[in-house]
Structure formats: C-alpha cells, structure tokens
Write a protein that holds these residues in place. Structure first.
Motif, PDB file in Angstrom:
ATOM      1  N   GLY A 149       0.424  -1.358  -0.079  1.00  0.00           N
ATOM      2  CA  GLY A 149       0.078  -0.051   0.220  1.00  0.00           C
ATOM      3  C   GLY A 149       1.044   1.359   0.016  1.00  0.00           C
ATOM      4  O   GLY A 149       0.820   2.058  -0.946  1.00  0.00           O
ATOM      5  N   LEU A 150       2.018   1.344   0.889  1.00  0.00           N
ATOM      6  CA  LEU A 150       2.850   2.081   1.118  1.00  0.00           C
ATOM      7  C   LEU A 150       3.265   2.744  -0.527  1.00  0.00           C
ATOM      8  O   LEU A 150       3.807   3.545  -1.024  1.00  0.00           O
ATOM      9  CB  LEU A 150       4.005   2.183   1.738  1.00  0.00           C
ATOM     10  CG  LEU A 150       3.677   2.309   3.335  1.00  0.00           C
ATOM     11  CD1 LEU A 150       4.920   2.117   4.907  1.00  0.00           C
ATOM     12  CD2 LEU A 150       3.212   3.893   3.736  1.00  0.00           C
ATOM     13  N   GLU A 151       3.911   1.473  -1.265  1.00  0.00           N
ATOM     14  CA  GLU A 151       4.415   1.831  -2.464  1.00  0.00           C
ATOM     15  C   GLU A 151       3.460   2.315  -3.850  1.00  0.00           C
ATOM     16  O   GLU A 151       3.870   2.940  -4.543  1.00  0.00           O
ATOM     17  CB  GLU A 151       5.179   0.478  -3.048  1.00  0.00           C
ATOM     18  CG  GLU A 151       6.322   0.143  -3.487  1.00  0.00           C
ATOM     19  CD  GLU A 151       7.252   1.369  -3.448  1.00  0.00           C
ATOM     20  OE1 GLU A 151       8.168   1.183  -4.000  1.00  0.00           O
ATOM     21  OE2 GLU A 151       7.011   1.029  -2.083  1.00  0.00           O
ATOM     22  N   TRP A 152       2.509   1.860  -3.790  1.00  0.00           N
ATOM     23  CA  TRP A 152       0.695   2.293  -4.649  1.00  0.00           C
ATOM     24  C   TRP A 152       1.002   3.709  -3.942  1.00  0.00           C
ATOM     25  O   TRP A 152       0.732   4.694  -5.192  1.00  0.00           O
ATOM     26  CB  TRP A 152      -0.442   1.908  -4.159  1.00  0.00           C
ATOM     27  CG  TRP A 152      -0.229   0.241  -4.963  1.00  0.00           C
ATOM     28  CD1 TRP A 152       0.410  -0.985  -4.968  1.00  0.00           C
ATOM     29  CD2 TRP A 152      -1.320  -0.310  -6.178  1.00  0.00           C
ATOM     30  NE1 TRP A 152       0.328  -2.023  -5.555  1.00  0.00           N
ATOM     31  CE2 TRP A 152      -1.137  -1.427  -5.926  1.00  0.00           C
ATOM     32  CE3 TRP A 152      -2.103   0.692  -6.382  1.00  0.00           C
ATOM     33  CZ2 TRP A 152      -1.863  -2.240  -7.806  1.00  0.00           C
ATOM     34  CZ3 TRP A 152      -3.254  -0.026  -7.415  1.00  0.00           C
ATOM     35  CH2 TRP A 152      -2.864  -1.428  -7.438  1.00  0.00           C
ATOM     36  N   GLN A 153       0.780   4.204  -2.616  1.00  0.00           N
ATOM     37  CA  GLN A 153       1.078   6.045  -2.585  1.00  0.00           C
ATOM     38  C   GLN A 153       1.824   6.623  -3.119  1.00  0.00           C
ATOM     39  O   GLN A 153       2.209   7.892  -3.599  1.00  0.00           O
ATOM     40  CB  GLN A 153       0.780   5.388  -1.132  1.00  0.00           C
ATOM     41  CG  GLN A 153      -0.756   5.449  -1.125  1.00  0.00           C
ATOM     42  CD  GLN A 153      -1.317   5.662   0.523  1.00  0.00           C
ATOM     43  OE1 GLN A 153      -0.636   6.783   1.299  1.00  0.00           O
ATOM     44  NE2 GLN A 153      -2.391   4.569   1.049  1.00  0.00           N
ATOM     45  N   LYS A 154       3.374   5.553  -3.057  1.00  0.00           N
ATOM     46  CA  LYS A 154       4.778   6.668  -2.953  1.00  0.00           C
ATOM     47  C   LYS A 154       4.247   6.371  -5.481  1.00  0.00           C
ATOM     48  O   LYS A 154       5.169   7.578  -5.417  1.00  0.00           O
ATOM     49  CB  LYS A 154       5.537   4.984  -3.209  1.00  0.00           C
ATOM     50  CG  LYS A 154       7.108   6.227  -3.312  1.00  0.00           C
ATOM     51  CD  LYS A 154       7.952   4.775  -3.050  1.00  0.00           C
ATOM     52  CE  LYS A 154       9.875   5.394  -3.709  1.00  0.00           C
ATOM     53  NZ  LYS A 154      10.654   5.073  -3.087  1.00  0.00           N
ATOM     54  N   ALA A 155       3.403   6.076  -5.661  1.00  0.00           N
ATOM     55  CA  ALA A 155       3.294   6.047  -6.924  1.00  0.00           C
ATOM     56  C   ALA A 155       2.820   7.056  -7.660  1.00  0.00           C
ATOM     57  O   ALA A 155       2.156   7.283  -8.468  1.00  0.00           O
ATOM     58  CB  ALA A 155       3.373   4.413  -7.540  1.00  0.00           C
ATOM     59  N   GLY A 156       1.887   7.753  -6.232  1.00  0.00           N
ATOM     60  CA  GLY A 156       0.218   8.350  -7.216  1.00  0.00           C
ATOM     61  C   GLY A 156      -0.752   7.830  -6.806  1.00  0.00           C
ATOM     62  O   GLY A 156      -1.922   8.856  -6.870  1.00  0.00           O
ATOM     63  N   PHE A 157      -0.869   6.882  -6.138  1.00  0.00           N
ATOM     64  CA  PHE A 157      -2.091   6.132  -6.042  1.00  0.00           C
ATOM     65  C   PHE A 157      -3.039   5.974  -4.969  1.00  0.00           C
ATOM     66  O   PHE A 157      -2.404   5.860  -3.733  1.00  0.00           O
ATOM     67  CB  PHE A 157      -2.355   4.485  -6.702  1.00  0.00           C
ATOM     68  CG  PHE A 157      -1.946   4.524  -8.369  1.00  0.00           C
ATOM     69  CD1 PHE A 157      -2.887   4.536  -9.304  1.00  0.00           C
ATOM     70  CD2 PHE A 157      -1.180   4.794  -9.289  1.00  0.00           C
ATOM     71  CE1 PHE A 157      -2.628   4.389 -10.023  1.00  0.00           C
ATOM     72  CE2 PHE A 157      -0.535   4.570  -9.940  1.00  0.00           C
ATOM     73  CZ  PHE A 157      -2.066   4.601 -10.730  1.00  0.00           C
ATOM     74  N   ASP A 158      -3.752   6.744  -4.665  1.00  0.00           N
ATOM     75  CA  ASP A 158      -4.827   7.206  -3.418  1.00  0.00           C
ATOM     76  C   ASP A 158      -5.849   5.969  -3.067  1.00  0.00           C
ATOM     77  O   ASP A 158      -7.212   6.388  -3.718  1.00  0.00           O
ATOM     78  CB  ASP A 158      -4.771   8.543  -3.320  1.00  0.00           C
ATOM     79  CG  ASP A 158      -4.845   8.900  -1.955  1.00  0.00           C
ATOM     80  OD1 ASP A 158      -5.747   8.212  -1.041  1.00  0.00           O
ATOM     81  OD2 ASP A 158      -5.118  10.416  -1.712  1.00  0.00           O
ATOM     82  N   PRO A 159      -5.881   5.659  -2.178  1.00  0.00           N
ATOM     83  CA  PRO A 159      -7.326   4.894  -1.683  1.00  0.00           C
ATOM     84  C   PRO A 159      -8.223   5.796  -1.968  1.00  0.00           C
ATOM     85  O   PRO A 159      -9.694   5.612  -1.729  1.00  0.00           O
ATOM     86  CB  PRO A 159      -7.304   4.168  -0.426  1.00  0.00           C
ATOM     87  CG  PRO A 159      -6.255   4.993   0.266  1.00  0.00           C
ATOM     88  CD  PRO A 159      -5.379   5.707  -0.618  1.00  0.00           C
ATOM     89  N   GLU A 160      -8.025   7.179  -1.372  1.00  0.00           N
ATOM     90  CA  GLU A 160      -8.882   7.962  -1.099  1.00  0.00           C
ATOM     91  C   GLU A 160      -9.620   8.479  -2.846  1.00  0.00           C
ATOM     92  O   GLU A 160     -10.614   9.158  -2.626  1.00  0.00           O
ATOM     93  CB  GLU A 160      -8.925  10.164  -0.892  1.00  0.00           C
ATOM     94  CG  GLU A 160      -7.980   9.334   0.953  1.00  0.00           C
ATOM     95  CD  GLU A 160      -8.961   8.588   1.890  1.00  0.00           C
ATOM     96  OE1 GLU A 160     -10.901   9.245   1.423  1.00  0.00           O
ATOM     97  OE2 GLU A 160      -9.346   8.262   2.431  1.00  0.00           O
ATOM     98  N   LEU A 161      -9.130   8.180  -3.691  1.00  0.00           N
ATOM     99  CA  LEU A 161      -9.393   8.370  -5.098  1.00  0.00           C
ATOM    100  C   LEU A 161      -9.816   6.991  -5.971  1.00  0.00           C
ATOM    101  O   LEU A 161     -10.305   7.116  -6.416  1.00  0.00           O
ATOM    102  CB  LEU A 161      -8.558   8.705  -5.474  1.00  0.00           C
ATOM    103  CG  LEU A 161      -8.460  10.347  -5.763  1.00  0.00           C
ATOM    104  CD1 LEU A 161      -6.944  10.449  -6.647  1.00  0.00           C
ATOM    105  CD2 LEU A 161      -9.344  11.120  -6.057  1.00  0.00           C
ATOM    106  N   GLY A 162     -10.091   5.458  -5.727  1.00  0.00           N
ATOM    107  CA  GLY A 162     -10.155   4.302  -5.465  1.00  0.00           C
ATOM    108  C   GLY A 162     -12.168   4.364  -5.871  1.00  0.00           C
ATOM    109  O   GLY A 162     -12.670   5.108  -5.538  1.00  0.00           O
ATOM    110  N   LEU A 163     -12.328   3.575  -6.575  1.00  0.00           N
ATOM    111  CA  LEU A 163     -13.967   3.843  -6.937  1.00  0.00           C
ATOM    112  C   LEU A 163     -14.822   3.186  -6.415  1.00  0.00           C
ATOM    113  O   LEU A 163     -15.469   4.186  -6.560  1.00  0.00           O
ATOM    114  CB  LEU A 163     -13.471   2.434  -8.114  1.00  0.00           C
ATOM    115  CG  LEU A 163     -14.936   2.742  -9.100  1.00  0.00           C
ATOM    116  CD1 LEU A 163     -14.537   3.908 -10.860  1.00  0.00           C
ATOM    117  CD2 LEU A 163     -14.677   1.384 -10.996  1.00  0.00           C
TER     118      LEU A 163
END
Length: 301
Positions: A149-163
């Motif tokens: 999860g930390l790595e995904w967020q580091k790549a700019g992906f945010d759970p707050e913006l998930g579908l």
C-alpha cells in the motif's frame, strides 16, 4: 477486496489484485477504449443490476469517470460494494486491523519467516527508510499489504480516489442506501487464517513485485480505463491460479458466496449498482460468467 483502513490495497500476490487486488502488464491506449469496466445485467424475469469492476486506488487523472459510469449510477437507488465503506471508516476498524495484524505476544516476524524472506524484508525496509523494530511485530500478510500500500501511494495512487470510495461518497451525497457483501472481519480472516508458509510466499512475492510497482500500477490503471477484460484475465488470473489455494479462497469461493446475494437484487423495482474488485468479474470463475451461465443477459458498457 477492499483496501483495509488507512490504505493498504488489497492484493493477494498480485492477488489482490486486488486484491487486491490486480496487476496488469499490457500497454494500452486509453483513448481508444470503446467500453468500460462496467456491465449491465438483465434478469430473465426482469430487473437490472449494474456491475462495476473496481481499482481500490486511483489518481485524479482518472476522473471524471467515463459517462457510462455516471449514467448507470444515476439509475440506481442502492449501492452494493464488497464492504460498506462506513464500516472501514469507523474508528473501531483501525483497532480490529491492529489486533488481527500483529504477531502474538512474545513472537516476532523473524521467528516465522524463512531466512531468505526475512533478508528481503530487511533490505526493502531499509531502502524505504522505515524502522525495522515495529515492523517485526506484524504478521507476514499484514506487512505485505502495508508495504504494498505504501508503494502504491508512493507511485501517486490514493485509496481516497479508489472507485469504491468515489461511489460511496456519491451514494452518501445522493442519499442512496449502501450495503456490503462482506464484513471487514471476514476480509481480514481471509489473510489471517492462511498457513504461515503461504503468508511467507505472499510476502516474498509482494517484495519482488514492489520493484516495478510504479510502472505496473500505471499500466494496470490504464488497462482498467480501457475496459480490457482479456488482459486482466490473462495476467491477474494466471497469477492467482499459480497458487490454487489462494485462487479458490480469495476469488472463487467469494464469488460463489456473492452470487445469490447479487441475484436477489434483480427482484428490486429499481436497479442496484454493484462495485467489486475488477478480478472478481472476469474469467470462467468470474461473476459475469456465473450470471450468464444462469441465464442473465450481461453486456459490457
């Protein structure tokens, strides 16, 4: 599977795909898409259900969504997701995650992992600039989800913006009823009950995949936007099937449990809008195939 509180995306050995959930390696041109990761299902005796395949983390560039999503959602009076997001956002969910994700008193990660996996953990944690001592208290599955999860967020992906979160927020704004197919406790148990050797392999595979996270998640998101079910089926499901126990536990069994719950929605006077991880919709064991096998007409939008 839904992300757990504070963002670890579900993935289960690209597995979660996921999780997840879900990783795709096909380079695609989103502008060429004529379909979306969205289906309209009609019952043999009437009734309509819309099914959207979700990525649990996205970036702002994927919004606004394609018009088909909003058009389908505007016809629904009920949102059904893997979990009711209200449960995930509740303060007690954090405590549940901590309780289930931590090693028993007196045990540490290095006592249960293989030497090779433990060495890989130490290398990755050092590279990320994280303290090793508190992470020693995590169970392998919980550490895998946390680091991924930390790595995904580091790549700019945010759970707050998930579908899932997007449509939950829309449902609350429009005063729609929200239901979950599962509970958070059940989803956590899907990992927590795994035998330790399988947790070790899950963590080791996650660490390997993190080397290409930035590239792979971008490709995944573009594939999702293009509505490319064949690519997701080829890569995600082949990955899952390489671990038959994980494939059955995290995908097949859950789809079979969800199917009657989804079928019940066709009896409602107005459509329901269902959002689940994209991997749950594709393949011979996916919900789309299951519905078609039972006589429902299912069309990608």
């Amino acid at each position: 599977m839904q992300p757990l509180p504070n963002g670890p995306a579900p993935r289960r050995r690209r597995i979660l795909a996921a999780a997840a959930a879900l990783v795709i390696l096909a380079a695609l041109n989103p502008a060429a898409a004529t379909t979306n990761f969205l289906w309209k299902a009609s019952g043999p005796r009437g009734g309509t259900v819309y099914l959207a395949g979700s990525l649990h983390l996205l970036t702002s560039e994927y919004y606004p969504l394609a018009p088909a999503f909003d058009q389908a959602f505007s016809q629904a009076d009920l949102l059904v997701e893997e979990l009711d997001m209200a449960e995930i956002l509740a303060p007690e969910s954090q405590m549940l995650m901590l309780q289930r994700g931590m090693m028993p008193a007196g045990q540490t990660l290095d006592k249960v992992l293989s030497p090779a996996t433990m060495a890989a953990v130490q290398e990755k944690v050092t590279e990320m600039g994280l303290p090793m001592a508190p992470l020693q208290l995590f169970k392998p599955w919980a550490l895998a989800l946390t680091l991924q999860g930390l790595e995904w967020q580091k790549a700019g992906f945010d759970p707050e913006l998930g579908l899932d979160r997007h449509f939950y927020d829309m449902a609350k704004k429009n005063q729609l009823t929200v239901q979950g197919l599962e509970t958070l406790a059940f989803q956590i148990s899907q990992f927590d009950d795994l035998p330790m050797p399988l947790q070790d392999r899950m963590l080791a595979e996650t660490l390997k995949e993190m080397e290409t996270t930035k590239e792979s998640v971008g490709e995944l998101a573009r594939a999702w936007k293009a509505g490319d079910t064949a690519a997701i089926e080829k890569v995600v499901l082949s990955d899952l099937k390489s671990e038959p126990q994980m494939y059955k536990r995290l995908l097949v069994d859950r789809n079979r449990t969800w199917l009657p719950k989804i079928e019940a929605l066709f009896a409602r006077p107005k459509p329901a809008f269902v959002v689940v991880g994209a991997a749950h919709l594709v393949g011979t064991d996916g919900l789309i195939a299951m519905l078609r096998a039972k006589g429902y007409t299912v069309t990608q939008m």
